[in-house]
Design a protein around this motif. Sequence first.
Motif, PDB file in Angstrom:
ATOM      1  N   PRO A   1      -3.882  -4.011  -3.344  1.00 28.19           N
ATOM      2  CA  PRO A   1      -3.478  -3.979  -4.749  1.00 28.19           C
ATOM      3  C   PRO A   1      -1.957  -4.033  -4.877  1.00 28.19           C
ATOM      4  O   PRO A   1      -1.233  -3.577  -3.994  1.00 28.19           O
ATOM      5  CB  PRO A   1      -4.001  -2.639  -5.261  1.00 28.19           C
ATOM      6  CG  PRO A   1      -4.823  -2.055  -4.190  1.00 28.19           C
ATOM      7  CD  PRO A   1      -4.552  -2.793  -2.931  1.00 28.19           C
ATOM      8  N   THR A   2      -1.493  -4.569  -5.976  1.00 27.79           N
ATOM      9  CA  THR A   2      -0.051  -4.650  -6.210  1.00 27.79           C
ATOM     10  C   THR A   2       0.492  -3.376  -6.836  1.00 27.79           C
ATOM     11  O   THR A   2       1.693  -3.154  -6.827  1.00 27.79           O
ATOM     12  CB  THR A   2       0.287  -5.850  -7.116  1.00 27.79           C
ATOM     13  OG1 THR A   2      -0.465  -5.724  -8.326  1.00 27.79           O
ATOM     14  CG2 THR A   2      -0.055  -7.162  -6.426  1.00 27.79           C
TER      15      THR A   2
ATOM     16  N   TYR B   1      -8.864  -2.832  -5.663  1.00 23.87           N
ATOM     17  CA  TYR B   1      -8.583  -3.743  -4.554  1.00 23.87           C
ATOM     18  C   TYR B   1      -9.076  -5.129  -4.944  1.00 23.87           C
ATOM     19  O   TYR B   1     -10.226  -5.275  -5.372  1.00 23.87           O
ATOM     20  CB  TYR B   1      -9.269  -3.266  -3.270  1.00 23.87           C
ATOM     21  CG  TYR B   1      -8.529  -2.123  -2.624  1.00 23.87           C
ATOM     22  CD1 TYR B   1      -7.646  -2.350  -1.576  1.00 23.87           C
ATOM     23  CD2 TYR B   1      -8.676  -0.823  -3.080  1.00 23.87           C
ATOM     24  CE1 TYR B   1      -6.938  -1.315  -0.994  1.00 23.87           C
ATOM     25  CE2 TYR B   1      -7.974   0.225  -2.507  1.00 23.87           C
ATOM     26  CZ  TYR B   1      -7.114  -0.026  -1.465  1.00 23.87           C
ATOM     27  OH  TYR B   1      -6.402   1.008  -0.902  1.00 23.87           O
ATOM     28  N   PRO B   2      -8.218  -6.136  -4.826  1.00 20.77           N
ATOM     29  CA  PRO B   2      -8.646  -7.494  -5.159  1.00 20.77           C
ATOM     30  C   PRO B   2      -9.712  -7.969  -4.181  1.00 20.77           C
ATOM     31  O   PRO B   2      -9.675  -7.632  -2.999  1.00 20.77           O
ATOM     32  CB  PRO B   2      -7.375  -8.337  -4.999  1.00 20.77           C
ATOM     33  CG  PRO B   2      -6.246  -7.372  -4.974  1.00 20.77           C
ATOM     34  CD  PRO B   2      -6.804  -6.082  -4.460  1.00 20.77           C
ATOM     35  N   GLY B   3     -10.637  -8.719  -4.689  1.00 18.72           N
ATOM     36  CA  GLY B   3     -11.682  -9.268  -3.834  1.00 18.72           C
ATOM     37  C   GLY B   3     -12.890  -9.689  -4.622  1.00 18.72           C
ATOM     38  O   GLY B   3     -12.936  -9.577  -5.846  1.00 18.72           O
ATOM     39  N   ARG B   4     -13.859 -10.144  -3.883  1.00 18.30           N
ATOM     40  CA  ARG B   4     -15.078 -10.695  -4.469  1.00 18.30           C
ATOM     41  C   ARG B   4     -16.207  -9.671  -4.379  1.00 18.30           C
ATOM     42  O   ARG B   4     -16.548  -9.217  -3.289  1.00 18.30           O
ATOM     43  CB  ARG B   4     -15.425 -11.948  -3.675  1.00 18.30           C
ATOM     44  CG  ARG B   4     -16.694 -12.631  -4.036  1.00 18.30           C
ATOM     45  CD  ARG B   4     -16.857 -13.865  -3.171  1.00 18.30           C
ATOM     46  NE  ARG B   4     -16.752 -13.523  -1.763  1.00 18.30           N
ATOM     47  CZ  ARG B   4     -17.573 -13.944  -0.818  1.00 18.30           C
ATOM     48  NH1 ARG B   4     -18.533 -14.771  -1.111  1.00 18.30           N
ATOM     49  NH2 ARG B   4     -17.429 -13.570   0.419  1.00 18.30           N
TER      50      ARG B   4
ATOM     51  N   ILE C   1     -12.794  -7.270   0.272  1.00 18.12           N
ATOM     52  CA  ILE C   1     -11.381  -7.210  -0.106  1.00 18.12           C
ATOM     53  C   ILE C   1     -10.633  -8.438   0.412  1.00 18.12           C
ATOM     54  O   ILE C   1     -10.804  -8.845   1.558  1.00 18.12           O
ATOM     55  CB  ILE C   1     -10.735  -5.916   0.426  1.00 18.12           C
ATOM     56  CG1 ILE C   1     -11.405  -4.702  -0.224  1.00 18.12           C
ATOM     57  CG2 ILE C   1      -9.229  -5.912   0.197  1.00 18.12           C
ATOM     58  CD1 ILE C   1     -10.961  -3.376   0.347  1.00 18.12           C
ATOM     59  N   SER C   2      -9.771  -8.986  -0.452  1.00 10.91           N
ATOM     60  CA  SER C   2      -8.983 -10.162  -0.078  1.00 10.91           C
ATOM     61  C   SER C   2      -7.485  -9.873   0.019  1.00 10.91           C
ATOM     62  O   SER C   2      -6.738 -10.695   0.554  1.00 10.91           O
ATOM     63  CB  SER C   2      -9.213 -11.289  -1.089  1.00 10.91           C
ATOM     64  OG  SER C   2      -8.841 -10.872  -2.385  1.00 10.91           O
TER      65      SER C   2
ATOM     66  N   VAL D   1     -17.370  -4.694  -2.536  1.00 13.70           N
ATOM     67  CA  VAL D   1     -16.334  -5.707  -2.684  1.00 13.70           C
ATOM     68  C   VAL D   1     -15.822  -6.117  -1.306  1.00 13.70           C
ATOM     69  O   VAL D   1     -15.497  -5.261  -0.481  1.00 13.70           O
ATOM     70  CB  VAL D   1     -15.163  -5.186  -3.537  1.00 13.70           C
ATOM     71  CG1 VAL D   1     -14.038  -6.205  -3.630  1.00 13.70           C
ATOM     72  CG2 VAL D   1     -15.653  -4.785  -4.921  1.00 13.70           C
TER      73      VAL D   1
END
Length: 131
Positions: A23-24, A30-33, A19-20, A17
């Motif tokens: 995380p909240t 982890y947010p991302g593509r 990562i963009s 991934v």
Amino acid sequence: MQLPAEVVTGTALIEVVRISALPTEEGAPYPGRPVAHWSGDEVTGALALIGTLPGSEQHRCGFAPGWSVRAYDDCLGPALMEAAFCFGCHEVRMHGPAVPPALAKQFFDADAPQAAALLARFRGAGARHGP
């Protein structure tokens, strides 16, 4: 670097991934593509490489990871582990059901040849995926 034994023996698929953001919530992915999925020998090679990352002292950058790997077993259910790598502060943070608390935060030598090889794998995966 020490990986959880269950991850080393039970991983069938790794998702890479880019990562963009952070995380909240603690323990959230982890947010991302996702830019690649590794299986077979790629899993074995990646885990071996990660396992040979030499330790390091903590560096201060505020933890801004660029890449993570998510390890899945044969069932492809929830990830056994996600490991987010920050090559700036030499820190990796891991979470997931296979990660004992003692291994959740580790430091690696980001200047070591193994780290350069791992970062090259990540970047190669991202380049194949495109912008």
